[in-house]
Write an enzyme that holds these catalytic residues in place. Structure first.
Site, PDB file in Angstrom:
ATOM      1  N   ASP A  31       0.865  -1.184   0.000  1.00 16.67           N
ATOM      2  CA  ASP A  31       0.000   0.000   0.000  1.00 16.67           C
ATOM      3  C   ASP A  31       0.899   1.229   0.000  1.00 16.67           C
ATOM      4  O   ASP A  31       1.899   1.284   0.726  1.00 16.67           O
ATOM      5  CB  ASP A  31      -0.915   0.000   1.220  1.00 16.67           C
ATOM      6  N   GLN A  86      -6.392  -4.603  -5.557  1.00 11.39           N
ATOM      7  CA  GLN A  86      -7.376  -3.607  -5.122  1.00 11.39           C
ATOM      8  C   GLN A  86      -6.829  -2.186  -5.175  1.00 11.39           C
ATOM      9  O   GLN A  86      -7.582  -1.228  -5.024  1.00 11.39           O
ATOM     10  CB  GLN A  86      -7.825  -3.914  -3.679  1.00 11.39           C
ATOM     11  N   TYR A 154     -11.723   8.464 -13.990  1.00 10.97           N
ATOM     12  CA  TYR A 154     -11.674   7.283 -13.125  1.00 10.97           C
ATOM     13  C   TYR A 154     -12.369   6.101 -13.791  1.00 10.97           C
ATOM     14  O   TYR A 154     -11.841   4.980 -13.822  1.00 10.97           O
ATOM     15  CB  TYR A 154     -12.333   7.576 -11.773  1.00 10.97           C
TER      16      TYR A 154
END
Length: 328
Positions: A31, A86, A154
């Site tokens: 992350d 993700q 997006y």
């Protein structure tokens, strides 16, 4: 099993990582810790997954880094069986402001993940896409055959993400699945979403503010259902090569959502309306029949039960989660 979760300190990635750790797997999270919102929420996701791993025979490793770092990704993927991708630069409105940044993280980053997976012969890559790929509806609910005409950078980036995922399956034989999420909500969700804003304002005695006329509709999906279908794909190969809607079929307009939250917390409050937000889709509504047919997917939490659960969780965690309390 050795599992890599990109964006695993985020909302959805954190719940997936926590569930996999509870299953006794060895979970590594990458992350970037970009301060798009309060990073303390990411710390809570990490703590939850650490606790889950500590209670089982599994392990948990957090790596602070970006999926744009090809060498780092290659190193992590070399010891991985399954990848849950993700990580993304989230936010429709943010993408309108910085389209090149969204493309770099969401599109280039995804290609990096897929390339690393192909190089190391990964068992499966499960990739997060979004209902934002659909854009303006020609009909509702959206099925996977609906035209994809996104109305934000997006949405464009997510369309490219899932198409690269499909192509890597078709061209290279990499086992991949792309899941189109429909407005996911639940504990530890990003605090800049409509639902969190409504709850926060109502708890502080302020009217919930709706951007637009409130007739916009959303198919809200409880994060527990998202976590469950991802866990199923750890070993279930029936959806390899597919792009699937993962929603709730529980469509609600934004005014009604605000009313449900207001009536639960402070019925005396009036609703307020502001200018619509650029790039927001007018409607989302999922046809999940394909996921039901292939994977027996069935959502378990309807919007009213889910909202009540979220409000209860919010009250219990308001001291660290609520921005108005945290910054007071």
């Amino acid at each position: 099993m050795q599992i890599l979760v990109t964006g695993g300190a985020g909302f959805i990635g954190g719940h997936i990582a926590e569930g996999l750790a509870k299953g006794g797997h060895d979970v590594t999270v990458i992350d970037s810790y970009v301060p798009y919102y309060n990073l303390g929420i990411k710390d809570r996701n990490v703590d939850a997954t650490k606790a889950a791993a500590a209670a089982t025979d599994g392990s948990y490793t957090l790596v602070e880094g970006s999926i744009t770092n090809e060498d780092l990704l290659d190193e992590l993927v070399a010891d991985t069986d399954v990848i849950y991708h993700q990580a993304a630069q989230a936010g429709v409105r943010k993408s309108v402001e910085e389209p090149a940044k969204v493309n770099r993280f969401n599109v280039d980053g995804t290609v990096n993940v897929l390339e690393a997976a192909r190089s190391h012969d990964i068992d499966r890559v499960v990739v997060a896409s979004s209902s934002s790929v659909y854009g303006k509806p020609e009909y509702l609910p959206y099925d996977e055959a609906h035209p994809t005409t996104p109305v934000s950078p997006y949405g464009v980036s997510k369309l490219a993400t899932e198409q690269y995922t499909r192509v890597y399956n078709e061209v290279y034989g990499l086992p991949t699945v792309a899941l189109r999420y429909f407005t996911v909500y639940g504990p530890r969700m990003r605090p800049n979403m409509a639902m969190t804003n409504f709850v926060s304002r109502c708890l502080h005695g302020e009217s919930p503010v709706i951007y637009g006329d409130g007739t916009q509709t959303r198919d809200f999906t409880y994060v527990g259902d998202i976590k469950r279908i991802n866990e199923q794909l750890l070993e279930d190969d029936r959806a390899d090569g597919e792009i699937l809607n993962i929603g709730s079929t529980d469509n609600i307009d934004i005014t009604t959502l605000a009313e449900v939250i207001r009536d639960e917390i402070n019925p005396s409050l009036e609703l307020e309306y502001g200018e619509p937000r650029e790039g927001d889709a007018e409607h989302t509504h999922a046809d999940i029949s394909k996921a039901a047919e292939i994977l027996d997917y069935e959502p378990t939490t309807d919007i009213r039960d889910g909202v009540q659960q979220f409000i209860d969780w919010y009250r219990e965690n308001q001291e660290w989660y609520d921005p108005l309390v945290r910054n007071s």
